[in-house]
Design a protein around this motif. Sequence first.
Motif, PDB file in Angstrom:
ATOM      1  N   THR A  55      13.876  14.350   9.782  1.00  0.00           N
ATOM      2  CA  THR A  55      12.926  13.657  10.649  1.00  0.00           C
ATOM      3  C   THR A  55      11.710  13.290   9.829  1.00  0.00           C
ATOM      4  OG1 THR A  55      11.655  13.800  12.727  1.00  0.00           O
ATOM      5  CG2 THR A  55      11.750  15.781  11.377  1.00  0.00           C
ATOM      6  N   LEU A  56      11.054  12.212  10.225  1.00  0.00           N
ATOM      7  CA  LEU A  56       9.817  11.832   9.534  1.00  0.00           C
ATOM      8  C   LEU A  56       8.899  11.105  10.490  1.00  0.00           C
ATOM      9  CD1 LEU A  56       9.645   8.545   8.762  1.00  0.00           C
ATOM     10  CD2 LEU A  56      11.288   9.198   7.040  1.00  0.00           C
ATOM     11  N   LYS A  57       7.607  11.159  10.193  1.00  0.00           N
ATOM     12  CA  LYS A  57       6.596  10.459  10.983  1.00  0.00           C
ATOM     13  C   LYS A  57       5.534   9.934  10.046  1.00  0.00           C
ATOM     14  CE  LYS A  57       4.836  11.778  14.761  1.00  0.00           C
ATOM     15  NZ  LYS A  57       4.100  12.530  15.792  1.00  0.00           N
ATOM     16  N   ALA A  58       5.055   8.745  10.334  1.00  0.00           N
ATOM     17  CA  ALA A  58       3.920   8.209   9.574  1.00  0.00           C
ATOM     18  C   ALA A  58       2.666   8.995   9.931  1.00  0.00           C
ATOM     19  CB  ALA A  58       3.724   6.734   9.893  1.00  0.00           C
ATOM     20  N   GLU A  59       1.822   9.269   8.935  1.00  0.00           N
ATOM     21  CA  GLU A  59       0.539   9.905   9.204  1.00  0.00           C
ATOM     22  C   GLU A  59      -0.349   8.891   9.927  1.00  0.00           C
ATOM     23  OE1 GLU A  59       0.105  12.924   8.988  1.00  0.00           O
ATOM     24  OE2 GLU A  59       0.489  13.820   7.037  1.00  0.00           O
ATOM     25  N   PHE A  60      -0.934   9.306  11.049  1.00  0.00           N
ATOM     26  CA  PHE A  60      -1.591   8.342  11.924  1.00  0.00           C
ATOM     27  C   PHE A  60      -2.861   7.752  11.336  1.00  0.00           C
ATOM     28  CE2 PHE A  60      -4.572   7.168  15.281  1.00  0.00           C
ATOM     29  CZ  PHE A  60      -3.817   6.228  15.963  1.00  0.00           C
ATOM     30  N   ASP A  61      -3.753   8.598  10.786  1.00  0.00           N
ATOM     31  CA  ASP A  61      -5.057   8.089  10.352  1.00  0.00           C
ATOM     32  C   ASP A  61      -4.943   6.988   9.296  1.00  0.00           C
ATOM     33  OD1 ASP A  61      -6.213   9.761  12.143  1.00  0.00           O
ATOM     34  OD2 ASP A  61      -7.009  11.182  10.672  1.00  0.00           O
ATOM     35  N   PRO A  62      -4.136   7.145   8.228  1.00  0.00           N
ATOM     36  CA  PRO A  62      -4.002   6.036   7.280  1.00  0.00           C
ATOM     37  C   PRO A  62      -3.402   4.786   7.920  1.00  0.00           C
ATOM     38  CG  PRO A  62      -3.240   8.089   6.285  1.00  0.00           C
ATOM     39  CD  PRO A  62      -3.435   8.352   7.744  1.00  0.00           C
ATOM     40  N   ALA A  63      -2.438   4.978   8.855  1.00  0.00           N
ATOM     41  CA  ALA A  63      -1.838   3.823   9.537  1.00  0.00           C
ATOM     42  C   ALA A  63      -2.878   3.110  10.400  1.00  0.00           C
ATOM     43  CB  ALA A  63      -0.655   4.278  10.379  1.00  0.00           C
ATOM     44  N   GLU A  79      10.059   2.875   8.869  1.00  0.00           N
ATOM     45  CA  GLU A  79      11.287   2.223   8.407  1.00  0.00           C
ATOM     46  C   GLU A  79      11.395   2.320   6.889  1.00  0.00           C
ATOM     47  OE1 GLU A  79      11.009  -1.715   9.929  1.00  0.00           O
ATOM     48  OE2 GLU A  79      11.684  -1.170  11.960  1.00  0.00           O
ATOM     49  N   THR A  80      10.302   2.063   6.192  1.00  0.00           N
ATOM     50  CA  THR A  80      10.310   2.188   4.741  1.00  0.00           C
ATOM     51  C   THR A  80      10.539   3.642   4.328  1.00  0.00           C
ATOM     52  OG1 THR A  80       8.738   0.356   4.598  1.00  0.00           O
ATOM     53  CG2 THR A  80       9.012   1.713   2.627  1.00  0.00           C
ATOM     54  N   GLY A  81       9.960   4.558   5.100  1.00  0.00           N
ATOM     55  CA  GLY A  81      10.140   5.976   4.803  1.00  0.00           C
ATOM     56  C   GLY A  81      11.584   6.406   4.881  1.00  0.00           C
ATOM     57  N   TRP A  82      12.325   5.895   5.885  1.00  0.00           N
ATOM     58  CA  TRP A  82      13.731   6.267   6.012  1.00  0.00           C
ATOM     59  C   TRP A  82      14.552   5.720   4.843  1.00  0.00           C
ATOM     60  CZ3 TRP A  82      15.469  10.221   8.182  1.00  0.00           C
ATOM     61  CH2 TRP A  82      14.969  10.694   9.397  1.00  0.00           C
ATOM     62  N   ILE A  83      14.212   4.525   4.386  1.00  0.00           N
ATOM     63  CA  ILE A  83      14.909   3.987   3.205  1.00  0.00           C
ATOM     64  C   ILE A  83      14.638   4.882   2.000  1.00  0.00           C
ATOM     65  CG2 ILE A  83      15.017   2.037   1.612  1.00  0.00           C
ATOM     66  CD1 ILE A  83      14.313   0.232   4.014  1.00  0.00           C
ATOM     67  N   ARG A 137       0.848  -1.187   0.000  1.00  0.00           N
ATOM     68  CA  ARG A 137       0.000   0.000   0.000  1.00  0.00           C
ATOM     69  C   ARG A 137       0.883   1.236   0.000  1.00  0.00           C
ATOM     70  NH1 ARG A 137      -5.344   0.504   3.664  1.00  0.00           N
ATOM     71  NH2 ARG A 137      -5.679  -1.378   2.428  1.00  0.00           N
ATOM     72  N   THR A 138       0.437   2.283  -0.701  1.00  0.00           N
ATOM     73  CA  THR A 138       1.130   3.566  -0.678  1.00  0.00           C
ATOM     74  C   THR A 138       0.677   4.341   0.556  1.00  0.00           C
ATOM     75  OG1 THR A 138       1.259   3.613  -3.091  1.00  0.00           O
ATOM     76  CG2 THR A 138       1.562   5.698  -1.940  1.00  0.00           C
ATOM     77  N   MET A 139       1.649   4.724   1.384  1.00  0.00           N
ATOM     78  CA  MET A 139       1.339   5.378   2.652  1.00  0.00           C
ATOM     79  C   MET A 139       2.055   6.719   2.736  1.00  0.00           C
ATOM     80  SD  MET A 139      -0.677   3.291   4.261  1.00  0.00           S
ATOM     81  CE  MET A 139      -0.585   3.674   6.017  1.00  0.00           C
ATOM     82  N   PRO A 140       1.412   7.737   3.359  1.00  0.00           N
ATOM     83  CA  PRO A 140       2.042   9.051   3.491  1.00  0.00           C
ATOM     84  C   PRO A 140       2.917   9.148   4.743  1.00  0.00           C
ATOM     85  CG  PRO A 140      -0.222   9.165   4.253  1.00  0.00           C
ATOM     86  CD  PRO A 140      -0.004   7.746   3.814  1.00  0.00           C
ATOM     87  N   VAL A 141       4.051   9.814   4.609  1.00  0.00           N
ATOM     88  CA  VAL A 141       4.900  10.142   5.757  1.00  0.00           C
ATOM     89  C   VAL A 141       5.209  11.636   5.700  1.00  0.00           C
ATOM     90  CG1 VAL A 141       5.947   7.877   6.098  1.00  0.00           C
ATOM     91  CG2 VAL A 141       6.979   9.444   4.472  1.00  0.00           C
ATOM     92  N   LYS A 142       5.146  12.288   6.847  1.00  0.00           N
ATOM     93  CA  LYS A 142       5.454  13.716   6.931  1.00  0.00           C
ATOM     94  C   LYS A 142       6.940  13.873   7.230  1.00  0.00           C
ATOM     95  CE  LYS A 142       2.486  16.479   8.721  1.00  0.00           C
ATOM     96  NZ  LYS A 142       1.602  17.164   9.693  1.00  0.00           N
ATOM     97  N   CYS A 143       7.634  14.629   6.380  1.00  0.00           N
ATOM     98  CA  CYS A 143       9.089  14.775   6.488  1.00  0.00           C
ATOM     99  C   CYS A 143       9.451  16.208   6.844  1.00  0.00           C
ATOM    100  CB  CYS A 143       9.758  14.397   5.169  1.00  0.00           C
ATOM    101  SG  CYS A 143       9.407  12.719   4.620  1.00  0.00           S
TER     102      CYS A 143
END
Length: 404
Positions: free
Chosen positions: A360-368, A388-392, A345-351
């Motif tokens: 720095t980055l964080k996964a958006e909570f609602d989609p997670a 983890e995928t976002g950091w890669i 799935r394609t997921m958003p991360v805030k960078c």
Amino acid sequence: MRLLIFDPFHGAAGDMITGALLDCGADEALVLMAMRTVVAEPAISRVTRAGIRAVKVDTHATPAHRTFEEVMERLDTAAHHIPAPALAMAARVFERIRKAEEEVHGARTHFHEVGADDAIADIVGACTALHTLGVEGVRILPVTTGHGTATGSHGAFPIPAPATALILKDAGLTAVSGNHIGELCTPTGAALLAEFATLAAPEPAAYTILAVGYGAGTRDPHHAPNVVRAMLVDSSVTAGSLGEDTVDILETNVDDVSGEVVAHAMGRFMEAGARDASAAPLLMKKGRPGFLIRVISLPETSAALARLMALELGTLGIRCIPAVHRFIADRTVEEVEVVIAGQARTMPVKCGWMHGRIYTLKAEFDPARDWAAELKIPVRDVIRAVEETGWIHCLRKNGPGEVP
């Protein structure tokens, strides 16, 4: 950060706003498809207004008067051809118009001019166009309304029209009358700008202009160009460590509202353009437990947010700590492809960015949360996998070297 700056220096109408967004590079094919759900064959042409080249949008629609419910039905029938975020934005635009019309004319009123097919098509087209540009914020410069009187379905009215004035007031938008006699800003144009302004953005100290668009009105006076201008800009901070801007801090103490009301109110503040909202427990006079409600606002939205705080919380006073200087990191939302339990799935991360690099980055909570519910696993496991995928993803985007 990609921002859109609207300059309605000669007023604004729905077709002009749509034209300016198309001239900035909005997806013309998608906009036309959305508008065709309302009118048979809209037309887009290139014209000049007082020497300025601009995009002119014509709906070729016939007049009609509809209620708010009838307009919503038209939107529902068009849902399969309009991006969901654009459709939701269009519905909110009509809700702004409904609220203003009912305050002026009473409940259960027909929309008259703004319930016609051309107005519906303009609003659907403008919302779709903004959606396709993918901006992270919008700034609305002062709106020129014109002055004098005009004639509509209810007879002669002062300019700005009563509904236009209420929409601008409720949104906290700055207005100027200008030198032109006549109506420059319509209720449709005001409602679109008011809704766009909910994507509030700080005034960037510096930016790169990516595109400039002009949307043309029907008239072509010689003394001034009958256009609205939009600028698509990039305000990314790359030279220094952190960006800077100025905000107001709004505060009030309450001891007679429940936690559920406080939570609902903070959600409303964020929807209305607050940069942040928080509540902290405190002990008030006579030993009563209460909350300190704090809202961070851009200066131009402080008055509207203070009114909303009073309405939602019933408080009698809002303290304003004006012009607080703050340092802020630039931020973007990146889309990353994540695989969990064999499902992708394609997921958003805030960078957050510093010196042109993601730090720095964080996964958006609602989609997670939603995906975790589908997978029936703890949400923290989904957040961990997304980050983890976002950091890669960020390591590839930043290139070799350490992330600051």
